[in-house]
Design an enzyme around this catalytic site. Structure first.
Site, PDB file in Angstrom:
ATOM      1  N   ALA A  78     -13.463  23.015   1.903  1.00 51.07           N
ATOM      2  CA  ALA A  78     -14.441  23.048   0.806  1.00 51.07           C
ATOM      3  C   ALA A  78     -13.908  24.074  -0.326  1.00 51.07           C
ATOM      4  O   ALA A  78     -13.281  24.905  -0.323  1.00 51.07           O
ATOM      5  CB  ALA A  78     -15.726  23.456   0.920  1.00 51.07           C
ATOM      6  N   ASP A  79     -14.178  23.595  -1.741  1.00 51.92           N
ATOM      7  CA  ASP A  79     -13.884  24.571  -2.604  1.00 51.92           C
ATOM      8  C   ASP A  79     -15.128  24.315  -3.911  1.00 51.92           C
ATOM      9  O   ASP A  79     -15.689  23.143  -3.852  1.00 51.92           O
ATOM     10  CB  ASP A  79     -12.425  24.480  -3.365  1.00 51.92           C
ATOM     11  CG  ASP A  79     -11.988  25.656  -4.238  1.00 51.92           C
ATOM     12  OD1 ASP A  79     -11.786  26.594  -3.759  1.00 51.92           O
ATOM     13  OD2 ASP A  79     -12.092  25.312  -5.468  1.00 51.92           O
ATOM     14  N   GLN A  80     -15.116  25.209  -4.533  1.00 50.44           N
ATOM     15  CA  GLN A  80     -16.116  25.277  -5.813  1.00 50.44           C
ATOM     16  C   GLN A  80     -15.450  25.796  -7.016  1.00 50.44           C
ATOM     17  O   GLN A  80     -14.916  26.815  -7.158  1.00 50.44           O
ATOM     18  CB  GLN A  80     -17.358  25.952  -5.346  1.00 50.44           C
ATOM     19  CG  GLN A  80     -18.276  25.522  -6.362  1.00 50.44           C
ATOM     20  CD  GLN A  80     -19.783  26.424  -5.781  1.00 50.44           C
ATOM     21  OE1 GLN A  80     -19.849  27.622  -5.905  1.00 50.44           O
ATOM     22  NE2 GLN A  80     -20.862  25.685  -5.766  1.00 50.44           N
TER      23      GLN A  80
END
Length: 202
Positions: A78-80
């Site tokens: 996951a990344d943001q």
């Protein structure tokens, strides 16, 4: 209690406490194995400029790298990214940069682009990106200083210098987007994929 039906635990390629909390609260049997990648180098080498594309790339790379060392297991990356117009924000290096970020975001609407990917043995099986619109209150410098005093070192652990699930909630006027996207792990599309693989009991 667990609703996970995989023969081996799910792997979360992240050291983020909020992402780990989301999976734990959803009764998923998982192990956290942080991905050892240089995120900024991967981003620069890609030449990508779209916040959603960058988040998706980094989520894929985290999942892929960890999955190579975890044969047979499903790995979630996951990344943001945070964007204000065409400007991208990274985690602040310290209090001064945190104050600068908050001053830039105050009174304006920014976007959080949260990406999730699933890999197995180096192959990407699934990916999705969700976006939340975040409108911060008008803030004067003294309010920013009080917030920074109270939040302490946590301001350097999140892009934008806030954690909405904690003291950061005081900074906002309006939020449009789901809770999981804001916390950096879009659970609804992730769980839809896992159900399609018959990995969840519900």
């Amino acid at each position: 209690m667990t609703v996970w039906r995989g023969q081996l635990p799910l792997i979360l390629a992240s050291q983020s406490r909020s992402r780990q909390m989301l999976l734990a609260n959803a009764a998923i049997d998982f192990e956290a194995v942080p991905a050892e990648i240089d995120e900024r180098a991967v981003q620069q080498e890609s030449g990508l400029t779209s916040p959603s594309d960058i988040a998706a790339l980094l989520a894929r790379e985290k999942a892929r790298i960890v999955s190579i060392d975890k044969p047979g297991q499903f790995v979630v990356g996951a990344d943001q990214t945070l964007s204000l117009g065409t400007k991208l924000f990274s985690k602040p290096a310290g209090r001064v940069q945190a104050a600068e970020q908050l001053s830039a975001l105050a009174g304006r609407t920014h976007q959080l682009h949260s990406a999730v990917a699933v890999a197995r043995e180096g192959k990407i099986l699934f990916e999705a990106v969700s976006v939340a619109e975040m409108t911060m209150r008008q803030l004067i410098q003294s309010q920013i200083e009080v917030y920074l005093d109270e939040a302490g070192e946590t301001v350097t652990s999140s892009v934008g210098a806030y954690q909405l699930e904690r003291l950061g909630v005081h900074l906002f006027e309006r939020i449009e987007g789901d809770h999981f996207t804001i916390l950096g792990l879009p659970l609804l599309p992730l769980f839809e994929f896992l159900r399609s693989e018959r990995l969840l009991a519900i």
